[in-house]
Write a protein that holds these residues in place. Structure first.
Motif, PDB file in Angstrom:
ATOM      1  N   GLN A  78      -3.857  27.023  45.943  1.00 13.66           N
ATOM      2  CA  GLN A  78      -5.184  27.533  45.606  1.00 13.66           C
ATOM      3  C   GLN A  78      -5.121  28.566  44.484  1.00 13.66           C
ATOM      4  N   ASN A  79      -4.073  29.347  44.439  1.00 13.97           N
ATOM      5  CA  ASN A  79      -3.930  30.399  43.426  1.00 13.97           C
ATOM      6  C   ASN A  79      -3.227  29.929  42.158  1.00 13.97           C
ATOM      7  N   LEU A  80      -2.844  28.670  42.121  1.00 13.86           N
ATOM      8  CA  LEU A  80      -2.135  28.136  40.963  1.00 13.86           C
ATOM      9  C   LEU A  80      -3.012  28.205  39.720  1.00 13.86           C
ATOM     10  N   ARG A  81      -2.483  28.792  38.689  1.00 11.35           N
ATOM     11  CA  ARG A  81      -3.186  28.834  37.396  1.00 11.35           C
ATOM     12  C   ARG A  81      -2.707  27.619  36.610  1.00 11.35           C
ATOM     13  N   PHE A  82      -3.624  26.712  36.310  1.00  8.80           N
ATOM     14  CA  PHE A  82      -3.265  25.470  35.639  1.00  8.80           C
ATOM     15  C   PHE A  82      -2.894  25.720  34.186  1.00  8.80           C
ATOM     16  N   ARG A  83      -1.901  24.965  33.715  1.00 11.29           N
ATOM     17  CA  ARG A  83      -1.552  25.009  32.288  1.00 11.29           C
ATOM     18  C   ARG A  83      -2.679  24.405  31.461  1.00 11.29           C
ATOM     19  N   ASP A  84      -3.308  23.386  32.013  1.00 11.71           N
ATOM     20  CA  ASP A  84      -4.450  22.741  31.370  1.00 11.71           C
ATOM     21  C   ASP A  84      -5.655  23.661  31.596  1.00 11.71           C
ATOM     22  N   GLU A  85      -5.957  24.501  30.608  1.00  9.99           N
ATOM     23  CA  GLU A  85      -7.001  25.524  30.750  1.00  9.99           C
ATOM     24  C   GLU A  85      -8.358  24.957  31.137  1.00  9.99           C
ATOM     25  N   GLY A  86      -8.654  23.723  30.753  1.00  9.26           N
ATOM     26  CA  GLY A  86      -9.934  23.114  31.103  1.00  9.26           C
ATOM     27  C   GLY A  86     -10.143  22.972  32.597  1.00  9.26           C
ATOM     28  N   LEU A  87      -9.051  22.979  33.365  1.00  7.34           N
ATOM     29  CA  LEU A  87      -9.159  22.827  34.815  1.00  7.34           C
ATOM     30  C   LEU A  87      -9.436  24.145  35.523  1.00  7.34           C
ATOM     31  N   ASN A  88      -9.187  25.253  34.870  1.00  6.43           N
ATOM     32  CA  ASN A  88      -9.347  26.556  35.512  1.00  6.43           C
ATOM     33  C   ASN A  88     -10.813  26.947  35.701  1.00  6.43           C
ATOM     34  N   ARG A  89     -11.734  26.159  35.145  1.00  6.06           N
ATOM     35  CA  ARG A  89     -13.159  26.480  35.301  1.00  6.06           C
ATOM     36  C   ARG A  89     -13.707  26.040  36.653  1.00  6.06           C
ATOM     37  N   PHE A  90     -12.975  25.193  37.375  1.00  4.89           N
ATOM     38  CA  PHE A  90     -13.435  24.710  38.668  1.00  4.89           C
ATOM     39  C   PHE A  90     -13.020  25.670  39.772  1.00  4.89           C
ATOM     40  N   GLU A 110     -12.782  11.469  38.150  1.00  6.57           N
ATOM     41  CA  GLU A 110     -11.484  10.844  38.436  1.00  6.57           C
ATOM     42  C   GLU A 110     -10.439  11.302  37.416  1.00  6.57           C
ATOM     43  N   GLU A 111     -10.833  11.420  36.162  1.00  8.98           N
ATOM     44  CA  GLU A 111      -9.918  11.917  35.131  1.00  8.98           C
ATOM     45  C   GLU A 111      -9.550  13.377  35.401  1.00  8.98           C
ATOM     46  N   VAL A 112     -10.524  14.184  35.786  1.00  7.40           N
ATOM     47  CA  VAL A 112     -10.250  15.585  36.132  1.00  7.40           C
ATOM     48  C   VAL A 112      -9.262  15.655  37.292  1.00  7.40           C
ATOM     49  N   LEU A 113      -9.493  14.849  38.332  1.00  7.78           N
ATOM     50  CA  LEU A 113      -8.591  14.849  39.484  1.00  7.78           C
ATOM     51  C   LEU A 113      -7.182  14.434  39.087  1.00  7.78           C
ATOM     52  N   ARG A 114      -7.050  13.455  38.210  1.00  5.54           N
ATOM     53  CA  ARG A 114      -5.712  13.028  37.767  1.00  5.54           C
ATOM     54  C   ARG A 114      -4.987  14.178  37.047  1.00  5.54           C
ATOM     55  N   ARG A 115      -5.728  14.931  36.269  1.00 10.63           N
ATOM     56  CA  ARG A 115      -5.123  16.081  35.589  1.00 10.63           C
ATOM     57  C   ARG A 115      -4.715  17.156  36.604  1.00 10.63           C
ATOM     58  N   VAL A 116      -5.540  17.368  37.617  1.00  6.27           N
ATOM     59  CA  VAL A 116      -5.197  18.336  38.672  1.00  6.27           C
ATOM     60  C   VAL A 116      -3.950  17.862  39.416  1.00  6.27           C
ATOM     61  N   TRP A 117      -3.905  16.575  39.774  1.00  3.97           N
ATOM     62  CA  TRP A 117      -2.742  16.047  40.480  1.00  3.97           C
ATOM     63  C   TRP A 117      -1.476  16.191  39.650  1.00  3.97           C
ATOM     64  N   ASP A 118      -1.581  15.999  38.338  1.00  4.01           N
ATOM     65  CA  ASP A 118      -0.425  16.196  37.460  1.00  4.01           C
ATOM     66  C   ASP A 118       0.062  17.646  37.543  1.00  4.01           C
ATOM     67  N   GLU A 119      -0.874  18.574  37.541  1.00  6.67           N
ATOM     68  CA  GLU A 119      -0.512  19.996  37.638  1.00  6.67           C
ATOM     69  C   GLU A 119       0.152  20.303  38.980  1.00  6.67           C
ATOM     70  N   TYR A 120      -0.413  19.782  40.071  1.00 11.62           N
ATOM     71  CA  TYR A 120       0.178  20.007  41.400  1.00 11.62           C
ATOM     72  C   TYR A 120       1.571  19.380  41.477  1.00 11.62           C
ATOM     73  N   SER A 121       1.710  18.189  40.916  1.00  5.68           N
ATOM     74  CA  SER A 121       2.999  17.509  40.927  1.00  5.68           C
ATOM     75  C   SER A 121       4.053  18.321  40.180  1.00  5.68           C
ATOM     76  N   ARG A 122       3.661  18.848  39.033  1.00  5.82           N
ATOM     77  CA  ARG A 122       4.584  19.670  38.239  1.00  5.82           C
ATOM     78  C   ARG A 122       4.990  20.918  39.031  1.00  5.82           C
ATOM     79  N   PHE A 123       4.010  21.549  39.687  1.00  5.76           N
ATOM     80  CA  PHE A 123       4.286  22.752  40.476  1.00  5.76           C
ATOM     81  C   PHE A 123       5.228  22.438  41.643  1.00  5.76           C
ATOM     82  N   LEU A 124       4.939  21.357  42.373  1.00  5.71           N
ATOM     83  CA  LEU A 124       5.740  21.024  43.552  1.00  5.71           C
ATOM     84  C   LEU A 124       7.102  20.437  43.196  1.00  5.71           C
ATOM     85  N   ALA A 125       7.282  20.014  41.952  1.00  6.06           N
ATOM     86  CA  ALA A 125       8.588  19.498  41.530  1.00  6.06           C
ATOM     87  C   ALA A 125       9.663  20.570  41.665  1.00  6.06           C
ATOM     88  N   SER A 126       9.266  21.833  41.581  1.00  5.23           N
ATOM     89  CA  SER A 126      10.247  22.919  41.723  1.00  5.23           C
ATOM     90  C   SER A 126      10.776  23.037  43.151  1.00  5.23           C
TER      91      SER A 126
END
Length: 160
Positions: free
Chosen positions: A33-45, A112-128
């Motif tokens: 929930q506190n993750l700051r997305f690299r894709d700045e367009g997603l931080n508005r949600f 759906e495109e927004v969600l795919r971008r969010v999922w990419d961000e979550y995937s990148r975060f959880l890859a660690s």
């Protein structure tokens, strides 16, 4: 803002495994929930808007009352978030074919495109977390099963 310090020792586990699981899930949910997305367009949600979009994706045609029940929201909070998402072109409301007084909610291709971008961000975060494919699949499958078993039924008390 100073970076958060990690405790010098491993986290202490709760004796009851179910309580330990709940605490761990709350901790992980808070990190996401506190993750700051690299894709700045997603931080508005807002986190609530993201949660609603994800649930409408999972349950196409869900009604506002079903959505509120699933997420444990007051009807006013659900309505407000749905109005915001609709004004952004991310959801549509259509009359239910079963009950013309009721509406069903669907995500738009834009959502759906927004969600795919969010999922990419979550995937990148959880890859660690460095989980292998099989381990990750097993964790995801088990958590999906827990989530499904704990979904509220129409006659259940959401406060349990």
């Amino acid at each position: 803002m100073p970076s958060a310090r990690r405790p010098s020792q491993s986290a202490r586990r709760v004796e009851d495994p179910r309580a330990d699981l709940a605490f761990t899930l709350m901790s992980l949910a808070r990190k996401l929930q506190n993750l700051r997305f690299r894709d700045e367009g997603l931080n508005r949600f807002s986190p609530l808007e993201g949660l609603i979009l994800s649930n409408v994706y999972r349950f196409p045609g869900v009604t506002p009352s079903e959505l509120g029940e699933e997420l444990g929201l007051r009807s006013s909070n659900t309505s407000s978030a749905l109005r915001s998402l609709e004004s952004q072109g991310l959801i549509t409301r259509t009359k239910s074919p079963h009950d013309p007084r009721s509406v069903q909610i669907h995500i738009t291709p834009t959502a759906e495109e927004v969600l795919r971008r969010v999922w990419d961000e979550y995937s990148r975060f959880l890859a660690s977390a460095d989980l292998s494919g099989e381990d990750l699949d097993a964790v995801a499958e088990n958590l999906h099963e827990v989530d499904e078993q704990l979904r509220p039924s129409p006659d259940s008390d959401p406060r349990r």
